[in-house]
Design an enzyme around this catalytic site. Structure first.
Site, mmCIF file in Angstrom:
data_model
loop_
_atom_site.group_PDB
_atom_site.id
_atom_site.type_symbol
_atom_site.label_atom_id
_atom_site.label_comp_id
_atom_site.label_asym_id
_atom_site.label_seq_id
_atom_site.Cartn_x
_atom_site.Cartn_y
_atom_site.Cartn_z
ATOM 1 C CG ASP A 446 1.957 -0.298 -8.716
ATOM 2 O OD1 ASP A 446 1.785 -1.516 -8.926
ATOM 3 O OD2 ASP A 446 1.244 0.362 -7.945
ATOM 4 C CG ASP A 509 -2.592 -3.140 -3.680
ATOM 5 O OD1 ASP A 509 -1.407 -2.853 -3.421
ATOM 6 O OD2 ASP A 509 -3.124 -2.889 -4.772
#
Length: 688
Positions: A446, A509
């Site tokens: 990430d 997301d």
């Protein structure tokens, strides 16, 4: 061979299966584009037109369709390359000095007329895919430093005005929103200046002449670069449209040292005279065959939405057992397993297992996962560090910063200066140690904030992502079976630069199943389905607050590489049973989804159906979604694509089986009617 040369006229033609890209050298030694479009077999048909000025205010340099315009002379147009020589001269004057051919790659050699500076234009032909790859290498043969102020990977010329330009816009949670913009006079600029990633635009161009999925001319190109890119689209005053793409010149300066060479990121480009569908298939097939790791992607379970930072060994084991029960093949522990990581403010940089959460380390959890015949994965954010971490206390000089300024935090973290040798080695060694110590199959990498305070070196924006590429490449050499997922606070790192270095893209997301239909549709124009991670998550969705039936959520996520992110410990018996059934179904059809041809199917109804098709070796799937039934409650007529006209197909729908010919299904089509809100279906079609 895909390269034809008329040596007497210095004209070059790049020939793919259905297209030609032609350019040549004129009497002034300038490299000029002559044609890009449907295939023209005979290179002898092309000659070099003589250009004349419109007026003294419209010099020949402005009108010339240069393959690679440089800064200098009577050029006021966009240029691809600008340098400053050691004597402070800022003008380039290139001359053609020959060519080389290496297999299916043509190299055009240009040289400055005064300075010992070479510009090589590289063209690689992928005949089977109707694609060409362009990049540039520059070499400083002098004994002095040459400063590079701007360098783009290539320029394309399209002989039309009034084209449609399409790309995506968005922000966190709303990435990959496709837009179409009419090209007129003035310039369209798409770019990223954030260093880490961007959710705003994507490094590609699509220009079409009123095309549809299956008709019309389409010109396209995708840049192989993560991080700071720029793309410029301009309709000129002389009846054409040009496109440039490359490294963003914003806050960019690179020193090319004596005898040093620099190679730009490449652009994968192509042309279709049959609409967007051909463009998509050519890019997808090229990526599947030449870039992506072979093999089907596993069904993933990720623990984030179930536990967030409240990770513990016992809870993760319970989740893993339930994940196995519903059919998951890969269990991924997300954020919160390391350091003093109880929220966003601490832990990043301290990559040791938290003993309060995992008293005996990760081994008991990994053993349990492996004993259940599942793969094991883990979340990391290696480019970042929290101010409260031990790593930052020991090495405050490792972050991007200016000595006289207070460094910005975003999401409570700094960005590590990965271009420093010691930082790059730290990240590599940390991950190598993690992968060597534990039986890990999957890394979710990430990156949750953009870069700032990037120090005095202006090439850091580019060197940062190159360092990341290097780290992952080296790790995959030592740990060849580990899959890597690119995540950047959602879908920020989706590009052809990182594709192939990483194996999966985290698309957004935003896991709302309805929103994802739009995100996934836009993604599909350029990027392969096989690399598109899509999750089923809980309702109400954390972002949209929307409640959507589980079947619709699964069907939406089954359009890519399926993952589950629900708190499955709270599933009731019906939810467990439905999950088991749909995951089992996905495993039976995923070879078609991940490795087949993808089609965006036209909806002919006033009801807002979303329809997609996948084909592979005589097997087809139709995904049909009806988010909301409108007044009239109409069905839709679906005309399939890519079948064989004279073959017979068996269609399984609503518990029944129909047999129809390929030409019937593609021309008359299937009448489908869904009822209610958030209705969905997967229809299987197989050649007999």
């Amino acid at each position: 061979m895909g390269i034809l040369i008329n040596k007497s006229e210095n004209i070059f033609s790049l020939q793919s299966k259905n297209t030609s890209y032609v350019f040549g050298v004129d009497s002034e030694g300038l490299l000029r584009n002559l044609y890009w479009g449907s295939k023209i077999q005979d290179i002898e048909d092309f000659d070099m037109p003589i250009l004349t000025e419109v007026s003294t205010n419209d010099p020949v340099y402005e009108i010339t369709r240069e393959e690679y315009p440089v800064y200098g002379s009577l050029r006021y147009k966009e240029h691809c390359l600008k340098v400053t020589f050691s004597d402070k001269s800022r003008e380039l004057v290139y001359k053609y000095s020959g060519y080389d051919i290496n297999d299916d790659e043509l190299i055009i050699k240009l040289k400055d007329s005064y300075y010992d500076f070479n510009i090589n234009l590289h063209y690689k032909v992928y005949e089977q895919y109707d694609l060409i790859e362009r990049y540039v290498s520059i070499k400083n043969n002098s004994n002095d430093i040459i400063e590079i102020e701007k360098i783009h990977s290539g320029q394309f010329h399209i002989p039309y005005e009034g084209l449609n330009f399409s790309n995506v816009h968005g922000h966190w949670g709303a990435e990959q929103q496709r837009f179409i913009q009419k090209v007129n006079y003035g310039k369209i600029v798409i770019e990223n200046r954030r260093g880490i990633s961007t959710h705003n635009h994507n490094p590609y161009f699509i220009l079409d002449k009123d095309a549809t999925e299956t008709t019309g001319e389409v010109f396209f190109g995708a840049l192989k670069l993560s991080g700071n890119f720029s793309g410029i689209i301009e309709q000129t005053q002389y009846g054409e449209t040009l496109v440039q793409m490359g490294i963003n010149s914003h806050d960019f300066l690179m020193e090319l040292k004596p005898k040093e060479e620099f190679v730009t990121p490449a652009i994968i480009a192509g042309y279709s005279n049959s609409g967007f569908e051909i463009m998509t298939h050519n890019l997808h097939n090229f990526a599947k065959d030449n870039i992506l790791r072979k093999g089907l992607r596993p069904v993933l379970y990720n623990s984030w939405e179930a536990t967030e930072f409240k990770v513990s060994c016992d809870e993760q084991i319970k989740l893993a057992e339930k994940a196995k029960e519903i059919g998951a093949e890969l269990f991924v522990v997300d954020d919160g397993w390391f350091g003093e990581r109880h929220g966003i403010d601490n832990g990043l940089g301290d990559w040791y297992v938290n003993r309060d959460k995992f008293p005996d380390g990760l081994d008991p959890l990994i053993k349990k996962v492996k004993d259940m015949d599942m793969m094991f994965g883990i979340w990391v954010e290696p480019e970042m560090v929290n101010p409260l971490s031990q790593l930052y206390k020991e090495h405050p000089e490792w972050i991007y910063h200016f000595e006289t300024r207070e460094s910005d935090t975003s999401r409570g973290q700094y960005v590590l200066n990965v271009t420093k040798k010691e930082v790059k080695e730290f990240i590599y060694n940390m991950l190598d140690n993690l992968l060597s110590t534990y039986d890990i199959d999957y890394i979710k990498w990430d990156a949750n904030r953009p870069m700032s305070q990037t120090d005095i070196e202006k090439d850091i924006w580019y060197k940062h992502i190159e360092a990341i590429y290097d780290i992952v490449r080296e790790l995959k050499i030592k740990h060849p079976n580990v899959l890597f997922e690119a995540c950047a606070s959602g879908g920020g790192r989706i590009d052809y630069g990182i594709l192939g270095i990483f194996d999966d893209f985290w698309t957004s997301d935003n896991t709302d199943a309805y929103d994802r239909l739009f995100i996934q549709d836009s993604y599909s124009y350029i990027y392969p389905i096989k690399a598109m991670r899509a999750w089923v998550t809980d309702c109400p969705n954390f972002l949209s607050k929307r409640v959507i039936p589980m079947k619709f959520r699964y069907h939406s996520a089954m359009m890519g590489t399926l993952g589950v992110g629900c708190n499955i410990l709270k599933f009731n018996e019906d939810e467990i049973k439905l999950s088991q059934e749909l995951i089992k179904e996905y495993k039976e059809i995923r070879h078609i989804i991940q490795e087949g041809d993808f089609y965006r199917i036209e909806n002919t109804s006033k009801n807002n159906y979303s329809i997609y098709q996948y084909n592979k070796d005589g097997e087809s799937l139709l995904f049909v979604f009806l988010p909301q039934s409108l007044i009239g409650h109409r069905g839709t007529n679906i005309k399939l694509r890519g079948l064989e006209n004279n073959s017979k197909y068996i269609i399984r729908i609503n518990g029944e089986e129909l047999i129809k010919s390929g030409d019937y299904l593609m021309n008359r089509g299937l009448e489908i009617k869904l009822s209610g809100d958030y209705a969905s279906d997967i229809i299987k079609i197989n050649k007999i």
